[in-house]
Design a protein around this motif. Structure first.
Motif, PDB file in Angstrom:
ATOM      1  N   SER A 147       0.851  -1.192   0.000  1.00 20.82           N
ATOM      2  CA  SER A 147       0.000   0.000   0.000  1.00 20.82           C
ATOM      3  C   SER A 147       0.886   1.242   0.000  1.00 20.82           C
ATOM      4  O   SER A 147       1.524   1.566   1.008  1.00 20.82           O
ATOM      5  CB  SER A 147      -0.924   0.001   1.221  1.00 20.82           C
ATOM      6  N   TYR A 148       0.939   1.919  -1.126  1.00 22.96           N
ATOM      7  CA  TYR A 148       1.767   3.118  -1.286  1.00 22.96           C
ATOM      8  C   TYR A 148       0.890   4.311  -1.626  1.00 22.96           C
ATOM      9  O   TYR A 148      -0.231   4.159  -2.147  1.00 22.96           O
ATOM     10  CB  TYR A 148       2.803   2.908  -2.385  1.00 22.96           C
ATOM     11  N   ALA A 149       1.408   5.486  -1.354  1.00 25.44           N
ATOM     12  CA  ALA A 149       0.678   6.723  -1.611  1.00 25.44           C
ATOM     13  C   ALA A 149       1.586   7.710  -2.326  1.00 25.44           C
ATOM     14  O   ALA A 149       2.802   7.723  -2.110  1.00 25.44           O
ATOM     15  CB  ALA A 149       0.171   7.332  -0.301  1.00 25.44           C
ATOM     16  N   VAL A 150       0.976   8.540  -3.170  1.00 19.96           N
ATOM     17  CA  VAL A 150       1.715   9.595  -3.857  1.00 19.96           C
ATOM     18  C   VAL A 150       0.732  10.696  -4.224  1.00 19.96           C
ATOM     19  O   VAL A 150      -0.463  10.443  -4.406  1.00 19.96           O
ATOM     20  CB  VAL A 150       2.430   9.050  -5.126  1.00 19.96           C
ATOM     21  N   ALA A 151       1.221  11.909  -4.286  1.00 18.28           N
ATOM     22  CA  ALA A 151       0.433  13.059  -4.731  1.00 18.28           C
ATOM     23  C   ALA A 151       1.154  13.688  -5.917  1.00 18.28           C
ATOM     24  O   ALA A 151       2.366  13.891  -5.876  1.00 18.28           O
ATOM     25  CB  ALA A 151       0.248  14.070  -3.608  1.00 18.28           C
ATOM     26  N   VAL A 152       0.392  13.982  -6.976  1.00 18.90           N
ATOM     27  CA  VAL A 152       0.956  14.566  -8.192  1.00 18.90           C
ATOM     28  C   VAL A 152       0.200  15.853  -8.492  1.00 18.90           C
ATOM     29  O   VAL A 152      -1.028  15.819  -8.638  1.00 18.90           O
ATOM     30  CB  VAL A 152       0.846  13.588  -9.381  1.00 18.90           C
ATOM     31  N   PRO A 153       0.886  16.990  -8.572  1.00 17.86           N
ATOM     32  CA  PRO A 153       0.196  18.253  -8.859  1.00 17.86           C
ATOM     33  C   PRO A 153      -0.613  18.164 -10.150  1.00 17.86           C
ATOM     34  O   PRO A 153      -0.145  17.658 -11.170  1.00 17.86           O
ATOM     35  CB  PRO A 153       1.353  19.260  -8.985  1.00 17.86           C
ATOM     36  N   GLY A 154      -1.832  18.668 -10.095  1.00 12.86           N
ATOM     37  CA  GLY A 154      -2.699  18.668 -11.262  1.00 12.86           C
ATOM     38  C   GLY A 154      -3.488  17.396 -11.453  1.00 12.86           C
ATOM     39  O   GLY A 154      -4.293  17.308 -12.377  1.00 12.86           O
ATOM     40  N   TYR A 155      -3.283  16.413 -10.564  1.00 11.28           N
ATOM     41  CA  TYR A 155      -3.996  15.138 -10.676  1.00 11.28           C
ATOM     42  C   TYR A 155      -4.734  14.844  -9.382  1.00 11.28           C
ATOM     43  O   TYR A 155      -4.338  15.298  -8.301  1.00 11.28           O
ATOM     44  CB  TYR A 155      -3.022  13.998 -10.975  1.00 11.28           C
ATOM     45  N   GLN A 156      -5.806  14.064  -9.499  1.00 10.04           N
ATOM     46  CA  GLN A 156      -6.571  13.642  -8.338  1.00 10.04           C
ATOM     47  C   GLN A 156      -6.776  12.138  -8.381  1.00 10.04           C
ATOM     48  O   GLN A 156      -6.933  11.556  -9.455  1.00 10.04           O
ATOM     49  CB  GLN A 156      -7.922  14.349  -8.288  1.00 10.04           C
ATOM     50  N   ASP A 378       3.124  12.670 -19.764  1.00 15.45           N
ATOM     51  CA  ASP A 378       4.522  13.094 -19.766  1.00 15.45           C
ATOM     52  C   ASP A 378       5.422  12.091 -19.041  1.00 15.45           C
ATOM     53  O   ASP A 378       5.126  11.678 -17.911  1.00 15.45           O
ATOM     54  CB  ASP A 378       4.636  14.470 -19.102  1.00 15.45           C
ATOM     55  N   ARG A 379       6.499  11.720 -19.685  1.00 12.51           N
ATOM     56  CA  ARG A 379       7.423  10.733 -19.115  1.00 12.51           C
ATOM     57  C   ARG A 379       8.063  11.243 -17.829  1.00 12.51           C
ATOM     58  O   ARG A 379       8.229  10.486 -16.864  1.00 12.51           O
ATOM     59  CB  ARG A 379       8.491  10.397 -20.158  1.00 12.51           C
ATOM     60  N   THR A 380       8.401  12.519 -17.793  1.00 13.52           N
ATOM     61  CA  THR A 380       9.020  13.089 -16.589  1.00 13.52           C
ATOM     62  C   THR A 380       8.055  13.032 -15.406  1.00 13.52           C
ATOM     63  O   THR A 380       8.464  12.766 -14.268  1.00 13.52           O
ATOM     64  CB  THR A 380       9.446  14.543 -16.849  1.00 13.52           C
ATOM     65  N   LEU A 381       6.759  13.276 -15.671  1.00 10.76           N
ATOM     66  CA  LEU A 381       5.757  13.203 -14.600  1.00 10.76           C
ATOM     67  C   LEU A 381       5.690  11.790 -14.033  1.00 10.76           C
ATOM     68  O   LEU A 381       5.639  11.612 -12.806  1.00 10.76           O
ATOM     69  CB  LEU A 381       4.414  13.648 -15.156  1.00 10.76           C
ATOM     70  N   LEU A 382       5.683  10.787 -14.890  1.00 10.25           N
ATOM     71  CA  LEU A 382       5.611   9.404 -14.425  1.00 10.25           C
ATOM     72  C   LEU A 382       6.855   9.035 -13.621  1.00 10.25           C
ATOM     73  O   LEU A 382       6.764   8.333 -12.609  1.00 10.25           O
ATOM     74  CB  LEU A 382       5.446   8.466 -15.612  1.00 10.25           C
ATOM     75  N   ARG A 383       7.994   9.509 -14.068  1.00 10.29           N
ATOM     76  CA  ARG A 383       9.255   9.218 -13.362  1.00 10.29           C
ATOM     77  C   ARG A 383       9.229   9.799 -11.952  1.00 10.29           C
ATOM     78  O   ARG A 383       9.580   9.141 -10.967  1.00 10.29           O
ATOM     79  CB  ARG A 383      10.427   9.779 -14.160  1.00 10.29           C
ATOM     80  N   GLN A 384       8.802  11.067 -11.844  1.00 12.81           N
ATOM     81  CA  GLN A 384       8.787  11.710 -10.532  1.00 12.81           C
ATOM     82  C   GLN A 384       7.772  11.068  -9.612  1.00 12.81           C
ATOM     83  O   GLN A 384       8.008  10.919  -8.403  1.00 12.81           O
ATOM     84  CB  GLN A 384       8.485  13.207 -10.688  1.00 12.81           C
ATOM     85  N   ALA A 385       6.621  10.665 -10.162  1.00 18.33           N
ATOM     86  CA  ALA A 385       5.604  10.007  -9.341  1.00 18.33           C
ATOM     87  C   ALA A 385       6.131   8.697  -8.774  1.00 18.33           C
ATOM     88  O   ALA A 385       5.893   8.364  -7.602  1.00 18.33           O
ATOM     89  CB  ALA A 385       4.345   9.777 -10.158  1.00 18.33           C
ATOM     90  N   ALA A 386       6.845   7.926  -9.594  1.00 19.10           N
ATOM     91  CA  ALA A 386       7.404   6.662  -9.114  1.00 19.10           C
ATOM     92  C   ALA A 386       8.432   6.897  -8.013  1.00 19.10           C
ATOM     93  O   ALA A 386       8.484   6.147  -7.029  1.00 19.10           O
ATOM     94  CB  ALA A 386       8.027   5.899 -10.277  1.00 19.10           C
ATOM     95  N   LEU A 387       9.234   7.941  -8.154  1.00 19.96           N
ATOM     96  CA  LEU A 387      10.254   8.231  -7.140  1.00 19.96           C
ATOM     97  C   LEU A 387       9.643   8.784  -5.856  1.00 19.96           C
ATOM     98  O   LEU A 387      10.169   8.556  -4.762  1.00 19.96           O
ATOM     99  CB  LEU A 387      11.279   9.222  -7.702  1.00 19.96           C
ATOM    100  N   ASP A 388       8.527   9.517  -5.974  1.00 21.20           N
ATOM    101  CA  ASP A 388       7.906  10.142  -4.795  1.00 21.20           C
ATOM    102  C   ASP A 388       7.015   9.180  -4.014  1.00 21.20           C
ATOM    103  O   ASP A 388       6.657   9.470  -2.871  1.00 21.20           O
ATOM    104  CB  ASP A 388       7.062  11.352  -5.221  1.00 21.20           C
TER     105      ASP A 388
END
Length: 425
Positions: A147-156, A378-388
């Motif tokens: 169970s992991y959590a992440v927040a991405v600006p502009g997404y819900q 965007d590939r950069t968005l997916l990369r940052q989400a995985a790292l965060d």
């Protein structure tokens, strides 16, 4: 006991009758007590005052006993012993009787003890119930470790795993999505028979053709152009088969004509290996497009090499799986490490309606955290989400996971209402 009777299916009339009998027995017992102790009570001077005393003590004791029952249901460790339960059940009646004993110090002591019991009741009811997180996890078939959590600006996050404050653990959607561009692809399907009695511009129609109806035009080179919205294209003979080359409205007619004139047997690489039904797969040369085999219907599908505008939504999905035995490159058309624990993957599923996806997989201890979306994301968005991405906290899991279903008695519902009211202060 009343709660147990209600839960066991006793009729309301039976409960009322039992309550009346119990109240009469308590009142009779109190009359015996006041008759023997009337000299020390301020209400023992006459029969009327003694009846009034008995009613007051019964009412006050019953209220105290009811509050004690709520506390006992919330914290049952006090009353595991039946003898202790019986003794404590009489305490509220004793305190109510003590209020009317001659001598101010007895009354003051009783008032102090009553206040202390009320404070204790409020404290217990304000407390959160015992930790039910493990029960929630089990009821929802969720593993804490995955169970992991992440927040991405502009997404819900979607409602299925919404941890609050923009944090989620499954699917995410843009708050302000861009319009999805029209699909752009070409399909090549093969049939070994014609549809009886069907034709366009004098050309017989292949069975199960995507261009079986609509408008048609005979071109100078002898090809028959077919327009069957939303698709258009050509049907041409190839060996003993009838091949349909169809494209979406965003694909130009000239490109479809060139594809129809460049048909050839699909190679083993294009089909993903040697196949017994290789004759059902025909390929073409389409500049700027890349082909892949489809199973339903059997054939080839060609999508733009740069597929960022070829369909698929702009949402993405996070999935966490155990790393042991999980080959992250198994179904990938591209699998490129970008660090010790970070890998870029590009995936495509069989079937013309399945868009290609890409994203990142990051190793976190015993689990892999995968964040993937359509090529439009965007590939950069997916990369940052995985790292965060990080493990979800207990509070976040409680918010996202509904509690197990259970049967509530009337006392349970009353206790929960009192808890809600007290926690609001």
């Amino acid at each position: 006991m009343a709660a147990a009777g209600l839960a066991g299916g006793v009729s309301p009339a039976g409960v009322v009758l039992a309550g009346v009998v119990a109240a009469a027995a308590v009142l009779a017992g109190l009359m015996v007590v006041i008759a023997g102790t009337r000299d020390v009570s301020i209400l023992g001077g006459s029969v009327g005052r003694r009846v009034f005393w008995a009613l007051l003590v019964m009412g006050g004791g019953t209220v105290g006993w009811a509050l004690g029952s709520l506390v006992d249901a919330a914290e049952p460790w006090l009353t595991n012993d039946p003898l202790v339960t019986s003794l404590l059940g009489g305490v509220p009646f004793a305190l109510a009787a003590a209020l009317f004993v001659r001598g101010w110090w007895v009354s003051v002591t009783a008032v102090g003890l009553i206040v202390a019991m009320l404070v204790a009741t409020v404290v217990v009811l304000r407390r959160e119930p015992p930790d039910d997180l493990e029960a929630r996890l089990a009821a929802n078939n969720v593993q804490r470790e995955t169970s992991y959590a992440v927040a991405v600006p502009g997404y819900q996050p979607n409602a299925g795993r919404d941890y609050g404050n923009g944090l989620g653990g499954a699917s995410f959607f843009p708050m302000h999505p861009d319009p999805e561009p029209p699909a752009r692809y070409v399909t090549i399907t093969v049939s070994d028979r014609l549809a009886p009695g069907e034709q366009l511009c004098g050309q017989p129609t292949a069975q199960d053709s995507q261009l079986a109806s609509g408008d048609c035009t005979i071109e100078p080179n002898g090809l028959v152009y077919r327009h069957n919205p939303p698709l258009h294209g050509y049907q041409v003979p190839f060996a003993r088969f009838f091949v349909t080359v169809a494209g979406t409205p965003t694909v130009g007619q000239d490109l479809l004509r060139a594809a129809a004139l460049s048909l050839r047997p699909a190679s083993a690489d294009e089909m993903g290996g040697d196949r017994e039904d290789a004759g059902l797969f025909v390929a073409a040369t389409i500049p700027g497009y890349t082909g892949r085999m489809t199973e339903a219907p059997p054939g080839m599908r060609y999508d733009p090499v740069d597929r960022t505008d070829s369909g698929g939504d702009t949402g993405f999905t996070m999935e966490v799986t155990y790393a042991d035995g999980n080959d992250i490159c198994l179904a990938a058309t591209e699998c490129k490490p970008e660090g010790a624990d970070l890998t870029y993957v590009r995936l495509r599923m069989l079937g013309p309606s399945n868009p290609e996806t890409h994203g990142y997989v990051v190793r976190r201890g015993r689990v892999n955290v995968s964040v993937t979306g359509a090529l439009r994301v965007d590939r950069t968005l997916l990369r940052q989400a995985a790292l965060d991405a990080r493990p979800a906290t207990d509070d976040e899991l409680r918010r996202a996971l509904p509690p197990p279903r259970r049967q509530y008695s009337r006392i349970d519902r009353l206790r929960e209402r009192l808890r809600e009211r007290l926690r609001s202060f």
